[in-house]
Design an enzyme around this catalytic site. Structure first.
Site, PDB file in Angstrom:
ATOM      1  N   SER A 148      11.747  19.701  73.915  1.00  0.00           N
ATOM      2  CA  SER A 148      11.321  18.363  74.338  1.00  0.00           C
ATOM      3  C   SER A 148      12.146  17.298  73.611  1.00  0.00           C
ATOM      4  CB  SER A 148       9.819  18.206  74.097  1.00  0.00           C
ATOM      5  OG  SER A 148       9.306  17.081  74.765  1.00  0.00           O
ATOM      6  N   ASP A 224       5.828  22.099  84.380  1.00  0.00           N
ATOM      7  CA  ASP A 224       5.775  21.145  83.261  1.00  0.00           C
ATOM      8  C   ASP A 224       5.334  19.782  83.796  1.00  0.00           C
ATOM      9  OD1 ASP A 224       6.463  19.297  81.196  1.00  0.00           O
ATOM     10  OD2 ASP A 224       7.947  20.713  80.425  1.00  0.00           O
ATOM     11  N   HIS A 257       4.859  23.025  79.536  1.00  0.00           N
ATOM     12  CA  HIS A 257       5.558  22.414  78.402  1.00  0.00           C
ATOM     13  C   HIS A 257       5.155  23.014  77.056  1.00  0.00           C
ATOM     14  CE1 HIS A 257       8.116  19.035  77.160  1.00  0.00           C
ATOM     15  NE2 HIS A 257       7.279  18.770  76.186  1.00  0.00           N
TER      16      HIS A 257
END
Length: 280
Positions: A148, A224, A257
């Site tokens: 991320s 995600d 995620h």
């Protein structure tokens, strides 16, 4: 440097240490996994950069990477995601996507952030010198990966430092922070309103500007919930296609995620970096 925790793990040692950082002007905590091969001599090193709200502990506790690091004989260094401590400014509104836990791996130029938020210098220069001096590492044989915000950091630091890293990989990276809300907030505050200055920390912009090729692996879960508005993987795919940059970008159906996603594919990322480090 002070060792604050140590655990035996897959024949190696999982450590946490604290040290005073000159780059960040605060005390930082770092996790490092030393595989069993480090007891016989120096080993290659892989740097992991975590995402928003994380610390140096998330990856080492959730990803299950030590098993693979031990098999390949690679150390893993995991810094915190921002400066911390008394006097370090935070988001004035207390939001989680900026300030503490959200250093974005840039060198801030704007007040009040520039006094502490110099994560680029810390990760790319100060921390490698420190761990090379303290642990049995082959400092010149290193790679970098992250998740991320940390995926953004890994891509950008690798592209900004040609020849430094043998390879780079990322899970769910913020590929174009100059074009998403998280990045616009962070870069606007840390670097100021001139969007041209943001391009130095945007992986898509760096690739389009001619950053030298290095082996790159990116995994993105198609389930995600941040993919559409924040991560925008298609922008990296477009930049690589337009420039001939040979990144291996994989979209993984059904994955989100979370660290469940990371734990599923982290062994493949370790194998990828092990191959590249063996050739370096």
């Amino acid at each position: 440097m002070e060792i604050i925790a140590e655990n035996r793990c897959f024949g190696g040692r999982q450590l946490r240490f604290s040290h005073r950082s000159g780059a960040l002007d605060c005390t930082m905590q770092v996790a490092i996994y030393l595989p069993p091969q480090a007891e016989q001599g120096p080993v290659p090193v892989l740097y992991w950069l975590s995402g928003l709200t994380c610390t140096e502990e998330n990856f080492v506790q959730k990803a299950g990477a030590q098993r693979y690091a031990a098999a390949h004989g690679i150390a893993i260094v995991c810094p915190d995601t921002s400066p911390r401590g008394e006097g370090v400014p935070d988001d004035p509104e207390g939001a989680w996507d900026f300030g503490l836990g959200a250093g974005f791996y840039v060198n801030a130029t704007e007040a009040p952030w520039r006094s502490h938020y110099r994560m680029d210098d810390y990760v790319s220069a100060e921390l490698p010198a420190l761990v090379a001096a303290e642990f049995p590492l082959q400092a010149e044989r290193c790679s970098i990966f992250g998740h991320s915000m940390g995926g953004h950091g890994a891509l950008v630091l690798a592209l900004r430092n040609p020849g430094r890293y043998a390879s780079v990989s990322a899970f769910s990276p913020i590929v174009a922070p100059s074009q998403c809300p998280w990045g616009e907030k962070a870069l606007g505050n840390y670097l100021g309103p001139d969007r041209d200055t943001w391009q130095a920390y945007d992986s898509c912009a760096l690739i389009r500007a001619g950053a030298p090729h290095l082996p790159m692996l990116v995994d993105q879960g198609e389930a995600d919930n941040f993919l559409k508005d924040q991560l925008k993987t298609e922008l990296l795919e477009q930049a690589c296609a337009e420039t001939g940059f040979k990144a291996h970008i994989r979209r993984q159906p059904g994955y989100d995620h979370s660290y469940f996603f990371i734990a599923t594919f982290v062994g493949e990322h370790l194998a990828f970096h092990a191959r590249m480090l063996a050739e370096s």
